[in-house]
Design a protein around this motif. Structure first.
Motif, short mmCIF file in Angstrom:
data_model
loop_
_atom_site.label_atom_id
_atom_site.label_comp_id
_atom_site.label_asym_id
_atom_site.label_seq_id
_atom_site.Cartn_x
_atom_site.Cartn_y
_atom_site.Cartn_z
N LEU A 1 15.34 5.79 -20.12
CA LEU A 1 13.88 5.72 -20.02
C LEU A 1 13.29 5.00 -21.23
O LEU A 1 12.37 4.18 -21.10
N ASN A 2 13.85 5.31 -22.42
CA ASN A 2 13.37 4.65 -23.63
C ASN A 2 13.63 3.15 -23.58
O ASN A 2 12.79 2.33 -24.01
N LEU A 3 14.81 2.78 -23.05
CA LEU A 3 15.14 1.35 -22.95
C LEU A 3 14.17 0.64 -22.02
O LEU A 3 13.71 -0.49 -22.32
N LYS A 4 13.83 1.26 -20.89
CA LYS A 4 12.89 0.65 -19.96
C LYS A 4 11.52 0.45 -20.61
O LYS A 4 10.87 -0.60 -20.45
N ARG A 5 11.10 1.46 -21.39
CA ARG A 5 9.80 1.36 -22.06
C ARG A 5 9.83 0.27 -23.12
O ARG A 5 8.88 -0.51 -23.27
N TYR A 6 10.98 0.15 -23.84
CA TYR A 6 11.10 -0.89 -24.86
C TYR A 6 11.05 -2.28 -24.24
O TYR A 6 10.46 -3.22 -24.79
N GLN A 7 11.68 -2.41 -23.06
CA GLN A 7 11.66 -3.71 -22.40
C GLN A 7 10.24 -4.09 -21.97
O GLN A 7 9.86 -5.27 -22.02
N GLU A 8 9.45 -3.09 -21.53
CA GLU A 8 8.05 -3.35 -21.15
C GLU A 8 7.22 -3.77 -22.37
O GLU A 8 6.39 -4.68 -22.30
N LEU A 9 7.49 -3.12 -23.51
CA LEU A 9 6.77 -3.46 -24.73
C LEU A 9 7.16 -4.84 -25.24
O LEU A 9 6.32 -5.59 -25.78
N GLN B 216 17.99 -0.14 -29.01
CA GLN B 216 17.88 0.89 -27.99
C GLN B 216 18.99 0.76 -26.95
O GLN B 216 19.51 1.76 -26.45
N GLN B 217 19.37 -0.49 -26.66
CA GLN B 217 20.46 -0.71 -25.72
C GLN B 217 21.76 -0.12 -26.27
O GLN B 217 22.55 0.48 -25.52
N ASN B 218 21.96 -0.25 -27.57
CA ASN B 218 23.14 0.36 -28.19
C ASN B 218 23.09 1.88 -28.07
O ASN B 218 24.13 2.54 -27.87
#
Length: 361
Positions: A118-126, A140-142
């Motif tokens: 979920l955090n990775l998805k949010r980071y990608q949106e940002l 975050q991917q790591n």
């Protein structure tokens, strides 16, 4: 000057005591009770046959893969079982607790992975809005990759714990007869410790012991005649296996004779394997109880009782073959001579013995 009467009495008493001490009592000879058998009573062995027992072609020692406390024995010795049948169980409380702990670890790892994704998805949106850098997304991917590896490890540990739980059951690996059950409820066993011995259904064999002077004749034989003591049936067999080294105690070689047409024979039956035309020397061999053999560093002897003096003497013999309760021996032994059959390791040359009657202890 007169001597006191009391002084004379003490002097006389002292002399008597000294005289008594000077007399040495001769040690009494030990006489040991023994059981005997008359040589030849168990039969003369012509050297062309060997006593043995019916065994299964395949016999498996079964054991638990893990250690633990036996809580249930589900079969007894002599019972017939099917492949996959449970024979015994270990206490599974420890493995159950371990499985519960591993399930909790897996649930936590899966929850952490879901949160990291979920955090990775949010980071990608940002990142798409250029609010954060690519390096933050890569970091975050790591974290997601690390959480996934942790989840996979927890899943593998849970699978291993579940396997451990299944190892608390001892299962028959084939159809057969439980020849021995070696554990009882309450006993703690180690991983790999033999708990049951399973004789597989199918082909039967006769296990015999051969002296070294019979090896060449046995190898040359194409077929053997097997006679059963119970029922007097006869079968034809062939040599399947012959040990390459002698037993250190009996100095004989183990051999297996197959019985292809006798799959239904009971295990442990007494059988005699005969060698047509084979000859191992003269016919002076005699069969005696196994307890009569004196074994000292691979050399064998008997204790012979002189019926007149009731004293024993050692007589060297060679062992031709041996079974569970008797042995065929050859040596300077005459039919009718008295052979000691119990306590042979407690005697010495020339010792006097007392012959026990049958039934005496």
């Amino acid at each position: 000057m007169s001597t006191s009467p009391h002084l004379w009495r003490f002097t006389l008493l002292g002399l008597l005591l000294l005289a008594g001490c000077s007399k040495q009592q001769a040690p009494s000879e030990e006489v040991r009770p023994v059981r005997v058998v008359s040589a030849g009573q168990h039969g003369i062995d012509n050297g062309n046959s060997f006593a043995g027992q019916v065994r299964a072609r395949t016999e498996t020692d079964l054991a638990f893969r893990i250690g633990g406390k036996v809580i249930a024995k589900l079969v007894n010795s002599g019972e017939h079982v099917r492949k996959g049948q449970v024979l015994a169980r270990l206490d599974a409380s420890d493995t159950s607790l371990d499985i519960s702990a591993k399930q909790a670890q897996l649930a936590a790892a899966e929850s952490d992975l879901a949160q990291q994704q979920l955090n990775l998805k949010r980071y990608q949106e940002l990142l798409a809005k250029q609010f954060i850098s690519q390096a933050q997304v890569d970091s975050q991917q790591n974290g997601v990759n690390a959480a996934r590896a942790k989840r996979d490890e927890a899943r593998a540990q849970l699978t291993a714990s579940r396997n451990q739980g299944s190892y608390t059951q001892l299962v028959a690996d084939a159809d057969g007869i439980v020849s021995q059950m070696l554990a009882e409820p309450g006993q703690v066993v180690a991983a790999g410790q033999t708990v049951a011995r399973l004789a597989h259904d199918g082909e039967r064999e006769v296990a015999i012991q051969l002296p070294e002077n019979a090896l060449a004749s046995v190898r040359q034989q194409q077929t053997f005649t097997i006679s059963l003591w119970a029922g007097k049936q006869q079968y034809q067999g062939r040599l399947r296996e012959l040990a390459g080294d002698a037993d250190p105690a009996t100095r004989t070689y183990a051999a297996r004779i197959t019985l292809p047409q006798a799959a239904g024979l009971a295990l442990g039956q007494t059988a005699t394997v005969s060698l047509p035309g084979a000859s191992h020397g003269d016919s002076s061999a005699m069969r005696l109880p196994l307890t009569a053999l004196l074994d000292e560093q691979g050399k064998h002897a008997l204790w012979i009782v002189d019926p007149k003096t009731l004293r024993v003497s050692r007589r060297a013999v060679s062992v031709l073959n041996i079974d569970s309760d008797s042995a065929s021996v050859r040596g300077a032994l005459q039919p009718g001579e008295l052979v000691v059959t119990a306590g042979v390791h407690l005697l010495h040359e020339g010792q006097r013995v007392l012959l026990l009657q049958q039934g005496e202890q």
